[in-house]
Design an enzyme around this catalytic site. Structure first.
Site, PDB file in Angstrom:
ATOM      1  N   ARG A  82       0.827  -1.209   0.000  1.00  0.00           N
ATOM      2  CA  ARG A  82       0.000   0.000   0.000  1.00  0.00           C
ATOM      3  C   ARG A  82       0.862   1.259   0.000  1.00  0.00           C
ATOM      4  O   ARG A  82       0.536   2.238  -0.658  1.00  0.00           O
ATOM      5  CB  ARG A  82      -0.959  -0.028   1.198  1.00  0.00           C
ATOM      6  CG  ARG A  82      -2.075   0.982   1.094  1.00  0.00           C
ATOM      7  CD  ARG A  82      -3.146   0.748   2.123  1.00  0.00           C
ATOM      8  NE  ARG A  82      -2.631   0.858   3.472  1.00  0.00           N
ATOM      9  CZ  ARG A  82      -3.328   0.564   4.579  1.00  0.00           C
ATOM     10  NH1 ARG A  82      -4.582   0.138   4.477  1.00  0.00           N
ATOM     11  NH2 ARG A  82      -2.795   0.689   5.761  1.00  0.00           N
ATOM     12  N   LYS A 184      -2.763   6.371   1.385  1.00  0.00           N
ATOM     13  CA  LYS A 184      -2.570   6.858   2.754  1.00  0.00           C
ATOM     14  C   LYS A 184      -1.623   8.057   2.708  1.00  0.00           C
ATOM     15  O   LYS A 184      -0.429   7.953   3.006  1.00  0.00           O
ATOM     16  CB  LYS A 184      -2.023   5.718   3.622  1.00  0.00           C
ATOM     17  CG  LYS A 184      -2.514   5.784   5.046  1.00  0.00           C
ATOM     18  CD  LYS A 184      -2.362   4.456   5.746  1.00  0.00           C
ATOM     19  CE  LYS A 184      -2.421   4.583   7.247  1.00  0.00           C
ATOM     20  NZ  LYS A 184      -3.618   5.205   7.801  1.00  0.00           N
ATOM     21  N   GLU A 220     -16.232   6.136   4.763  1.00  0.00           N
ATOM     22  CA  GLU A 220     -15.501   5.616   5.922  1.00  0.00           C
ATOM     23  C   GLU A 220     -15.395   6.708   6.970  1.00  0.00           C
ATOM     24  O   GLU A 220     -16.030   7.750   6.839  1.00  0.00           O
ATOM     25  CB  GLU A 220     -14.127   5.090   5.501  1.00  0.00           C
ATOM     26  CG  GLU A 220     -13.223   6.123   4.854  1.00  0.00           C
ATOM     27  CD  GLU A 220     -11.835   5.577   4.521  1.00  0.00           C
ATOM     28  OE1 GLU A 220     -11.355   4.663   5.205  1.00  0.00           O
ATOM     29  OE2 GLU A 220     -11.226   6.098   3.581  1.00  0.00           O
TER      30      GLU A 220
HETATM   31  N1  PLP Z   1      -9.295   4.132   6.606  1.00  0.00           N
HETATM   32  C1  PLP Z   1      -8.470   5.131   6.936  1.00  0.00           C
HETATM   33  C2  PLP Z   1      -8.784   6.492   6.451  1.00  0.00           C
HETATM   34  C3  PLP Z   1      -7.330   4.877   7.720  1.00  0.00           C
HETATM   35  O1  PLP Z   1      -6.503   5.861   8.055  1.00  0.00           O
HETATM   36  C4  PLP Z   1      -7.080   3.570   8.157  1.00  0.00           C
HETATM   37  C5  PLP Z   1      -5.900   3.255   8.941  1.00  0.00           C
HETATM   38  O2  PLP Z   1      -4.904   2.836   8.471  1.00  0.00           O
HETATM   39  C6  PLP Z   1      -7.975   2.562   7.784  1.00  0.00           C
HETATM   40  C7  PLP Z   1      -9.069   2.876   7.017  1.00  0.00           C
HETATM   41  C8  PLP Z   1      -7.754   1.153   8.216  1.00  0.00           C
HETATM   42  O3  PLP Z   1      -6.738   0.554   7.468  1.00  0.00           O
HETATM   43  P1  PLP Z   1      -5.887  -0.634   8.048  1.00  0.00           P
HETATM   44  O4  PLP Z   1      -6.826  -1.681   8.452  1.00  0.00           O
HETATM   45  O5  PLP Z   1      -5.018  -1.046   6.934  1.00  0.00           O
HETATM   46  O6  PLP Z   1      -5.127  -0.084   9.210  1.00  0.00           O
HETATM   47  C1  COI Z   2      -4.073   3.193  11.517  1.00  0.00           C
HETATM   48  O1  COI Z   2      -5.058   2.563  11.895  1.00  0.00           O
HETATM   49  O2  COI Z   2      -2.963   2.688  11.454  1.00  0.00           O
HETATM   50  C2  COI Z   2      -4.170   4.577  11.094  1.00  0.00           C
HETATM   51  O3  COI Z   2      -3.292   5.042  10.439  1.00  0.00           O
HETATM   52  C3  COI Z   2      -5.311   5.377  11.505  1.00  0.00           C
HETATM   53  C4  COI Z   2      -4.897   6.646  12.128  1.00  0.00           C
HETATM   54  C5  COI Z   2      -6.079   7.518  12.175  1.00  0.00           C
HETATM   55  C6  COI Z   2      -4.283   6.454  13.467  1.00  0.00           C
END
Ligand code: PLP
Ligand code: COI
Length: 341
Positions: A82, A184, A220
């Site tokens: 990612r 991200k 989201e």
């Molecule tokens: N959506 C957003 C905007 C996020 O910042 C995060 C955190 O990383 C997620 C979703 C969840 O992603 P992940 O499960 O890969 O941490």
């Molecule tokens: C994560 O879950 O790793 C994120 O980056 C979310 C953040 C808002 C702390």
């Protein structure tokens, strides 16, 4: 080496400086060898691209202590992939995916004393990131970049841990169609700061963002994807090109189907159908699965039958199975667990 003297059970989701961080610099078209260093400060030009034009991307993952005392990472290869996608979209060089995993492993190993013990409910959050560092004044990408990884021990993202939260439907948009919502990038979070302060001031824990084009579909929150459970126990998650492809959500959909035998659906979810769901949760690395008890849409309350006291039963099963895999209590699918030591 001995674990640090930290009140692990009472940690919140905050920053605590740990001993070592990983740094690699990109210049003249290549990454250097990278190294672990002690200095947590960064010195850069006042005109660095990251400061002027926000050319920065990041990842988030966690290191866990398993029941049998190992330190493991959960699917770091997907964070590497990612970050590479984020870099391509932001005109930044890709940090090689195998080196990303190695850098994360090195950083966690070097800060092993900060990995919370098994059973404390805390984990070591790992934050890899990359930014444009050389001076840039005309709008263009940087030429030189820095990739870093630091760690910080953390507790639950939302106060109260697994207690259901109340969120609001935001009047602000997080991501535009064809924008950067699916990567991200720091800029997506800058966009959300005014919205989250507004929500907090109004007494809400988070925002539900809608699709910016029609404002009829669920996207989201500022830091997590949504999961919904229907009254006939299907797991539903919103499909959209402008949300982050959460690794936790993708893992949970697999767990729901393969471990729990549930039907799963990734599809557009309309605001007007929210009142039909039985349970709602936010999922992400930081959030794990945080249950949502109530969504407020401009004064109109949507209350889930699971209530405000505890997680709904299916959300709880998903939570137990995912954390069981992460903490080594349940067998993980092939390739999901990377052992650090
Ligand atoms: N959506 C957003 C905007 C996020 O910042 C995060 C955190 O990383 C997620 C979703 C969840 O992603 P992940 O499960 O890969 O941490
Ligand atoms: C994560 O879950 O790793 C994120 O980056 C979310 C953040 C808002 C702390």
């Amino acid at each position: 080496m001995a674990k640090k003297n930290i009140d692990w059970e009472n940690l919140s989701f905050g920053y605590i400086k740990t001993d070592k961080r990983y740094v690699s610099n990109y210049s003249d078209g290549k990454w250097d060898d990278g190294a672990l260093i002690e200095d947590d400060m960064i010195t850069m030009s006042e005109c660095a691209c990251v400061l002027q034009y926000a050319q920065t991307i990041f990842e988030g993952l966690k290191a866990y202590t398993t029941e049998d005392g190992r330190i493991v990472l959960f699917r770091p290869d997907l964070n590497a992939e990612r970050l590479a996608n984020s870099a391509r979209r932001m005109e930044m060089p890709v940090f090689p995916e195998d080196r990303f995993v190695d850098a994360v492993v090195q950083t966690v190993k070097a800060n092993a004393d900060y990995v919370p013990p098994y059973g404390t409910g805390a984990t070591l959050y790992v934050r890899p990131y990359m930014f444009g560092i050389n001076p840039v004044i005309g709008v263009k990408p940087a030429d030189d970049f820095q990739f870093r990884v630091f760690t910080t021990p953390v507790g639950p993202y939302f106060k109260g841990g697994a207690k259901p939260i109340t969120i609001k439907i935001s009047d602000f948009d997080r991501a535009a169609p064809h924008g950067t919502g699916n990567i991200k990038a720091g800029l997506n979070y800058a966009m959300s700061l005014h919205a989250i302060v507004t929500a907090h001031n109004e007494g809400f824990a988070e925002n539900m963002y809608l699709d910016a084009q029609t404002r009829t579909k669920v996207e989201e929150t500022g830091g997590a994807n949504f999961l919904f459970i229907t009254k006939d126990n299907k797991v539903v998650t919103p499909k959209s090109d402008s949300i982050l492809p959460s690794i936790t959500r993708r893992s949970l959909m697999y767990v729901a189907k393969e471990y729990l035998g549930l039907e799963v659906e990734e599809r557009e979810v309309y605001l007007e159908e929210l009142c039909d769901f039985a349970e709602c949760g936010l999922c992400g690395t930081a959030a794990v699965i945080s249950p949502v008890g109530k969504i407020v849409d401009h004064g109109k309350e949507i209350c889930f039958p699971s209530g405000m006291e505890k997680m709904g039963p299916t959300t709880q099963k998903l939570y137990d199975t995912l954390t069981g895999i992460q903490m080594g209590r349940l067998e993980a699918p092939e390739g999901w667990i990377k052992v650090v030591e």
